[in-house]
Scaffold this motif. Structure first.
Motif, PDB file in Angstrom:
ATOM      1  N   ARG A  83      14.365  66.872  65.584  1.00 48.66           N
ATOM      2  CA  ARG A  83      14.616  64.883  66.129  1.00 48.66           C
ATOM      3  C   ARG A  83      14.072  64.108  65.290  1.00 48.66           C
ATOM      4  O   ARG A  83      15.232  62.844  64.969  1.00 48.66           O
ATOM      5  N   THR A  84      13.347  64.206  64.294  1.00 48.97           N
ATOM      6  CA  THR A  84      12.548  63.292  63.494  1.00 48.97           C
ATOM      7  C   THR A  84      13.922  63.607  62.203  1.00 48.97           C
ATOM      8  O   THR A  84      13.998  62.045  61.629  1.00 48.97           O
ATOM      9  N   ALA A  85      13.696  64.470  61.951  1.00 47.42           N
ATOM     10  CA  ALA A  85      15.218  63.749  60.791  1.00 47.42           C
ATOM     11  C   ALA A  85      16.652  63.390  61.349  1.00 47.42           C
ATOM     12  O   ALA A  85      16.439  62.195  60.972  1.00 47.42           O
ATOM     13  N   LEU A  86      16.938  63.608  62.712  1.00 46.94           N
ATOM     14  CA  LEU A  86      18.263  62.570  62.911  1.00 46.94           C
ATOM     15  C   LEU A  86      18.157  61.530  63.330  1.00 46.94           C
ATOM     16  O   LEU A  86      19.191  60.800  63.713  1.00 46.94           O
ATOM     17  N   ARG A  87      16.577  61.367  63.664  1.00 45.21           N
ATOM     18  CA  ARG A  87      16.197  59.555  63.997  1.00 45.21           C
ATOM     19  C   ARG A  87      16.826  59.330  63.276  1.00 45.21           C
ATOM     20  O   ARG A  87      16.511  57.702  63.086  1.00 45.21           O
ATOM     21  N   GLN A  88      16.556  59.844  61.229  1.00 46.64           N
ATOM     22  CA  GLN A  88      16.222  58.983  60.918  1.00 46.64           C
ATOM     23  C   GLN A  88      18.326  58.150  59.771  1.00 46.64           C
ATOM     24  O   GLN A  88      18.229  56.854  59.205  1.00 46.64           O
ATOM     25  N   TRP A  89      18.558  58.342  61.007  1.00 46.35           N
ATOM     26  CA  TRP A  89      20.925  58.478  60.959  1.00 46.35           C
ATOM     27  C   TRP A  89      20.501  56.867  61.632  1.00 46.35           C
ATOM     28  O   TRP A  89      20.851  57.096  63.032  1.00 46.35           O
ATOM     29  N   ARG A  90      20.728  56.024  61.169  1.00 47.11           N
ATOM     30  CA  ARG A  90      21.737  54.919  61.895  1.00 47.11           C
ATOM     31  C   ARG A  90      22.758  55.298  62.345  1.00 47.11           C
ATOM     32  O   ARG A  90      23.980  53.890  62.979  1.00 47.11           O
ATOM     33  N   SER A  91      23.689  56.052  61.328  1.00 47.32           N
ATOM     34  CA  SER A  91      25.143  55.225  61.621  1.00 47.32           C
ATOM     35  C   SER A  91      25.246  56.348  60.511  1.00 47.32           C
ATOM     36  O   SER A  91      25.541  56.871  59.363  1.00 47.32           O
ATOM     37  N   ALA A  92      27.084  56.991  61.687  1.00 45.97           N
ATOM     38  CA  ALA A  92      27.619  58.306  61.244  1.00 45.97           C
ATOM     39  C   ALA A  92      28.404  57.170  59.122  1.00 45.97           C
ATOM     40  O   ALA A  92      29.119  58.227  58.297  1.00 45.97           O
ATOM     41  N   PRO A 109      35.463  56.505  45.875  1.00 49.04           N
ATOM     42  CA  PRO A 109      35.549  57.069  46.388  1.00 49.04           C
ATOM     43  C   PRO A 109      34.218  58.695  46.212  1.00 49.04           C
ATOM     44  O   PRO A 109      33.671  59.504  46.568  1.00 49.04           O
ATOM     45  N   HIS A 110      33.654  58.424  44.680  1.00 46.93           N
ATOM     46  CA  HIS A 110      32.778  59.464  44.806  1.00 46.93           C
ATOM     47  C   HIS A 110      31.475  59.393  45.739  1.00 46.93           C
ATOM     48  O   HIS A 110      31.219  60.334  45.941  1.00 46.93           O
ATOM     49  N   LEU A 111      31.315  58.492  46.341  1.00 51.62           N
ATOM     50  CA  LEU A 111      30.108  58.037  47.837  1.00 51.62           C
ATOM     51  C   LEU A 111      30.536  58.691  48.501  1.00 51.62           C
ATOM     52  O   LEU A 111      29.583  59.447  49.602  1.00 51.62           O
ATOM     53  N   GLU A 112      32.074  58.407  49.119  1.00 46.77           N
ATOM     54  CA  GLU A 112      32.358  58.973  50.302  1.00 46.77           C
ATOM     55  C   GLU A 112      32.411  60.294  50.894  1.00 46.77           C
ATOM     56  O   GLU A 112      32.060  60.866  51.185  1.00 46.77           O
ATOM     57  N   LEU A 113      32.550  61.532  48.867  1.00 48.18           N
ATOM     58  CA  LEU A 113      32.135  62.715  49.227  1.00 48.18           C
ATOM     59  C   LEU A 113      31.006  62.918  49.002  1.00 48.18           C
ATOM     60  O   LEU A 113      30.516  64.291  50.339  1.00 48.18           O
ATOM     61  N   GLU A 114      29.889  62.064  49.101  1.00 45.22           N
ATOM     62  CA  GLU A 114      28.673  62.704  49.055  1.00 45.22           C
ATOM     63  C   GLU A 114      28.108  62.060  49.865  1.00 45.22           C
ATOM     64  O   GLU A 114      27.712  63.308  51.479  1.00 45.22           O
ATOM     65  N   ALA A 115      29.031  61.144  50.856  1.00 46.93           N
ATOM     66  CA  ALA A 115      28.215  60.806  52.164  1.00 46.93           C
ATOM     67  C   ALA A 115      29.020  61.979  53.365  1.00 46.93           C
ATOM     68  O   ALA A 115      28.374  62.627  53.995  1.00 46.93           O
ATOM     69  N   ALA A 116      30.063  62.038  53.044  1.00 48.60           N
ATOM     70  CA  ALA A 116      30.748  63.598  53.727  1.00 48.60           C
ATOM     71  C   ALA A 116      30.580  65.025  53.926  1.00 48.60           C
ATOM     72  O   ALA A 116      29.911  65.450  54.994  1.00 48.60           O
ATOM     73  N   ARG A 117      29.954  65.079  52.522  1.00 42.96           N
ATOM     74  CA  ARG A 117      29.341  66.064  52.679  1.00 42.96           C
ATOM     75  C   ARG A 117      27.775  66.393  53.434  1.00 42.96           C
ATOM     76  O   ARG A 117      26.971  67.331  54.351  1.00 42.96           O
ATOM     77  N   LEU A 118      26.643  65.080  53.563  1.00 45.52           N
ATOM     78  CA  LEU A 118      25.471  65.071  53.869  1.00 45.52           C
ATOM     79  C   LEU A 118      26.408  64.603  55.489  1.00 45.52           C
ATOM     80  O   LEU A 118      24.933  65.373  56.521  1.00 45.52           O
ATOM     81  N   GLU A 152      26.062  68.240  56.768  1.00 42.67           N
ATOM     82  CA  GLU A 152      25.461  68.523  57.075  1.00 42.67           C
ATOM     83  C   GLU A 152      24.342  68.608  58.076  1.00 42.67           C
ATOM     84  O   GLU A 152      23.538  69.522  58.949  1.00 42.67           O
ATOM     85  N   ARG A 153      24.424  67.170  58.802  1.00 42.70           N
ATOM     86  CA  ARG A 153      23.967  66.892  59.815  1.00 42.70           C
ATOM     87  C   ARG A 153      24.006  67.164  60.864  1.00 42.70           C
ATOM     88  O   ARG A 153      23.669  67.397  61.971  1.00 42.70           O
ATOM     89  N   VAL A 154      25.220  67.265  61.474  1.00 42.35           N
ATOM     90  CA  VAL A 154      26.244  68.328  62.377  1.00 42.35           C
ATOM     91  C   VAL A 154      25.151  69.020  62.367  1.00 42.35           C
ATOM     92  O   VAL A 154      25.602  69.895  63.561  1.00 42.35           O
ATOM     93  N   THR A 155      25.229  70.598  61.284  1.00 40.41           N
ATOM     94  CA  THR A 155      24.624  71.212  61.458  1.00 40.41           C
ATOM     95  C   THR A 155      22.734  71.784  62.127  1.00 40.41           C
ATOM     96  O   THR A 155      22.538  72.589  62.952  1.00 40.41           O
ATOM     97  N   ILE A 156      21.952  70.600  61.814  1.00 34.85           N
ATOM     98  CA  ILE A 156      21.015  70.287  62.223  1.00 34.85           C
ATOM     99  C   ILE A 156      20.688  70.267  63.519  1.00 34.85           C
ATOM    100  O   ILE A 156      20.339  70.667  64.084  1.00 34.85           O
ATOM    101  N   VAL A 157      22.439  69.378  63.683  1.00 41.03           N
ATOM    102  CA  VAL A 157      22.280  68.989  65.628  1.00 41.03           C
ATOM    103  C   VAL A 157      22.235  70.348  65.501  1.00 41.03           C
ATOM    104  O   VAL A 157      21.871  70.377  66.975  1.00 41.03           O
ATOM    105  N   GLU A 158      22.996  71.186  65.399  1.00 41.37           N
ATOM    106  CA  GLU A 158      23.346  72.379  66.213  1.00 41.37           C
ATOM    107  C   GLU A 158      21.885  73.104  66.135  1.00 41.37           C
ATOM    108  O   GLU A 158      21.658  74.039  66.753  1.00 41.37           O
ATOM    109  N   GLU A 159      20.930  73.119  65.503  1.00 42.74           N
ATOM    110  CA  GLU A 159      20.120  74.218  64.526  1.00 42.74           C
ATOM    111  C   GLU A 159      18.905  72.963  65.632  1.00 42.74           C
ATOM    112  O   GLU A 159      18.135  74.120  66.528  1.00 42.74           O
ATOM    113  N   CYS A 160      18.836  72.535  66.008  1.00 42.01           N
ATOM    114  CA  CYS A 160      17.749  71.928  66.857  1.00 42.01           C
ATOM    115  C   CYS A 160      18.616  71.969  68.379  1.00 42.01           C
ATOM    116  O   CYS A 160      17.466  72.085  69.226  1.00 42.01           O
TER     117      CYS A 160
END
Length: 250
Positions: free
Chosen positions: A132-141, A149-158, A161-169
């Motif tokens: 939950r502490t990890a997920l609170r770091q996200w202010r917006s998707a 485009p290069h940054l968009e690819l990195e943002a999409a990867r993260l 990963e965020r959705v996977t952390i939600v599942e694990e949480c």
């Protein structure tokens, strides 16, 4: 030879949402244009690691860099340093050096790993708290809001990963007996991600744990319909097992 510059006291950065730079007094620093934010964001995505000049050139100009790209890049780095941003240079690359508490991405990664380690030990209370502490770091998707485009690819990867952390949480919190507290969140997640079977399975488990077996079975039917209609596949093993357990009253 490496060159560096000292950071402004307690300068903090955020990339899990639109880029933010804040001073110790909470005031926000703005960067003009598009290339300075793009350059800083790329360095922050790889905080405490070297980023090659060629990579930075790709981020800033893609396949059509200007002839003066080397001097232009040096100018942009200089402008960031003048704002107190700690960027080091070495032959072939640059690095921004920040501690975990100064960058939301590093905090997110550290807390996510702590959560996973706690889950491996069977300490689900600690795991859930760290997640939950990890997920609170996200202010917006909507990370960065920079047209690169290069940054968009990195943002999409993260984001993936965020959705996977939600599942694990959610798994950790279900293991702590918090099924009733998760119902509203899981209902939203299943609607937002109808093809993610793990969310559907978790929602079914939470409903069954609170005595709502009929609703849990309807969740399975909706999930199966979405998978068949949109992907042409039947539910996977995990979702089928939860379905069978609920049918058997377990």
């Amino acid at each position: 030879m490496t060159t560096a510059i000292a950071a402004r006291d307690e300068l903090k950065f955020g990339v899990l949402g639109p880029l933010t730079i804040s001073a110790a007094d909470g005031s926000l620093m703005s960067l003009r244009g598009n290339r300075l934010p793009a350059l800083l964001t790329e360095l922050l995505f790889h905080a405490n690691r070297w980023v090659t000049v060629s990579r930075l050139v790709d981020v800033l100009w893609g396949d059509t860099p200007p002839k003066s790209y080397v001097s232009n890049l040096h100018t942009y780095i200089h402008r960031l340093r003048c704002r107190g941003i700690p960027i080091e240079q070495v032959d072939g690359g640059y690095r921004i050096t920040v501690d975990v508490a100064s960058l939301d991405l590093l905090t997110y990664q550290a807390e996510s790993e702590a959560g996973r380690e706690a889950a491996r030990r069977g300490d689900y209370e600690t795991a859930a708290r760290c997640f939950r502490t990890a997920l609170r770091q996200w202010r917006s998707a909507n990370m960065c809001a920079i047209d690169q485009p290069h940054l968009e690819l990195e943002a999409a990867r993260l984001e993936t990963e965020r959705v996977t952390i939600v599942e694990e949480c959610v798994d950790a919190e279900l293991a702590c007996g918090k099924a009733s507290e998760l119902l509203g969140e899981l209902d939203m997640l299943v609607r937002q991600y109808p093809l993610r079977e793990r969310f559907a399975a978790q929602y079914m488990r939470a409903l069954a744990a609170t005595g709502r077996r009929a609703e849990a079975l309807r969740v399975y039917q909706r999930s199966r319909h979405a998978l068949v209609e949109q992907l042409g596949i039947e539910p996977g093993r995990q979702l089928r097992q939860v379905h069978e357990m609920i049918l058997n009253g377990q």
